[in-house]
Design a protein around this motif. Structure first.
Motif, short mmCIF file in Angstrom:
data_model
loop_
_atom_site.label_atom_id
_atom_site.label_comp_id
_atom_site.label_asym_id
_atom_site.label_seq_id
_atom_site.Cartn_x
_atom_site.Cartn_y
_atom_site.Cartn_z
N LEU A 77 4.27 12.21 4.01
CA LEU A 77 4.15 11.81 5.41
C LEU A 77 4.02 10.29 5.53
CD1 LEU A 77 1.73 14.49 6.94
CD2 LEU A 77 4.20 14.29 7.27
N THR A 78 3.23 9.71 4.63
CA THR A 78 3.04 8.26 4.63
C THR A 78 4.37 7.54 4.45
OG1 THR A 78 0.79 8.46 3.74
CG2 THR A 78 1.89 6.33 3.45
N ALA A 79 5.17 8.02 3.48
CA ALA A 79 6.47 7.39 3.22
C ALA A 79 7.46 7.65 4.36
CB ALA A 79 7.03 7.92 1.90
N TRP A 80 7.50 8.88 4.85
CA TRP A 80 8.47 9.25 5.88
C TRP A 80 8.25 8.48 7.17
CZ3 TRP A 80 12.96 11.82 5.91
CH2 TRP A 80 13.48 12.20 7.16
N PHE A 81 6.99 8.41 7.59
CA PHE A 81 6.68 7.72 8.84
C PHE A 81 6.32 6.25 8.64
CE2 PHE A 81 5.85 12.21 9.89
CZ PHE A 81 6.61 12.33 11.05
N ASN A 82 6.30 5.83 7.37
CA ASN A 82 5.96 4.43 7.04
C ASN A 82 4.64 4.05 7.70
OD1 ASN A 82 6.26 1.91 5.91
ND2 ASN A 82 7.68 1.15 7.45
N ASP A 83 3.67 4.94 7.53
CA ASP A 83 2.37 4.77 8.20
C ASP A 83 1.25 5.10 7.22
OD1 ASP A 83 0.09 4.83 9.81
OD2 ASP A 83 1.11 5.78 11.49
N PHE A 99 0.84 -1.21 0.00
CA PHE A 99 0.00 0.00 0.00
C PHE A 99 0.87 1.25 0.00
CE2 PHE A 99 -2.02 3.52 2.20
CZ PHE A 99 -3.25 3.61 1.57
N ILE A 100 1.88 1.28 0.85
CA ILE A 100 2.73 2.46 0.95
C ILE A 100 3.54 2.64 -0.33
CG2 ILE A 100 4.73 3.44 2.15
CD1 ILE A 100 3.52 2.46 4.75
N VAL A 101 4.04 1.56 -0.91
CA VAL A 101 4.77 1.67 -2.17
C VAL A 101 3.86 2.18 -3.28
CG1 VAL A 101 5.97 0.36 -3.96
CG2 VAL A 101 6.44 -0.12 -1.55
N ALA A 102 2.61 1.68 -3.32
CA ALA A 102 1.65 2.15 -4.32
C ALA A 102 1.37 3.64 -4.14
CB ALA A 102 0.35 1.36 -4.21
#
Length: 202
Positions: A86-92, A44-47
């Protein structure tokens, strides 16, 4: 730069294509885990990370072809980039899921502030697209502000109570469809306020 005429089908593809591509990429890699710099990232995060440049490329092509981007398109792109980062940086993944709530909530608040000042900010954004009497714009703005607020709340309920799979499908198809049908219904109901080209009010 003046706005140029572009094939409406191509325009729709450029506007909606990135979201559909995100959905397809997610379906393909949702069960995968990727490691970058010693950190594991879900599919999901990679997408989400891949979605950001795809959106920017599509918007760049749209700008080149039309010579114009709407304020809503620019704002939405900024929010996607911001929350994608933010999603990528915090892996959330929660940051990207919250993006829809915040964007719709901000739209509702911005329209509401305009209404409190006795103005239709929606008319300011879309006035050239739909010639309509002031009263019609005020009614449409009130209803759309409510609609955005409902979508914001609905997104919060969905991402907090349902699976990521469910959220992606609802975010990609259900929410846009609901907004489109809501807008279409409002335009039909407010048809009496639409100004025809030969109308002396125009």
């Amino acid at each position: 730069m003046n706005e140029k005429t572009v094939n409406p089908v191509l325009k729709q593809v450029l506007e909606l294509g990135p979201t559909v591509i995100f959905f397809l990429i997610y379906l393909r890699i949702k069960d995968e885990v990727y490691t970058f710099g010693g950190t594991d990232y879900s599919g999901f995060i990679v997408a989400t990370i891949v979605f950001v440049p795809i959106l920017l490329v599509a918007m760049g092509i749209l700008w080149i072809l039309t010579g114009k981007l709407s304020r809503i398109q620019v704002f939405t792109a900024f929010m996607v980039i911001f929350f994608g980062a933010l999603t990528a940086w915090f892996n959330d993944e929660r940051f990207f899921k919250m993006k829809t709530s915040i964007v719709n909530g901000l739209f509702a608040v911005i329209l509401g502030i305009g209404l409190l000042r006795g103005k239709s900010l929606l008319q300011y954004v879309m006035g050239d697209m739909i010639p309509m009497e002031q009263e019609g714009w005020m009614i449409l703005t009130k209803r759309l502000a409510f609609g955005f607020a409902v979508l914001a709340v609905a997104n919060e309920i969905v991402w907090r109570t349902m699976s990521t799979d469910a959220w992606v499908k609802i975010e990609t198809f259900a929410f846009p469809a609901a907004l489109f049908l809501f807008l279409w219904a409002q335009i039909v109901m407010l048809q009496k306020y639409v100004i025809e080209p030969d109308d002396p009010k125009s």
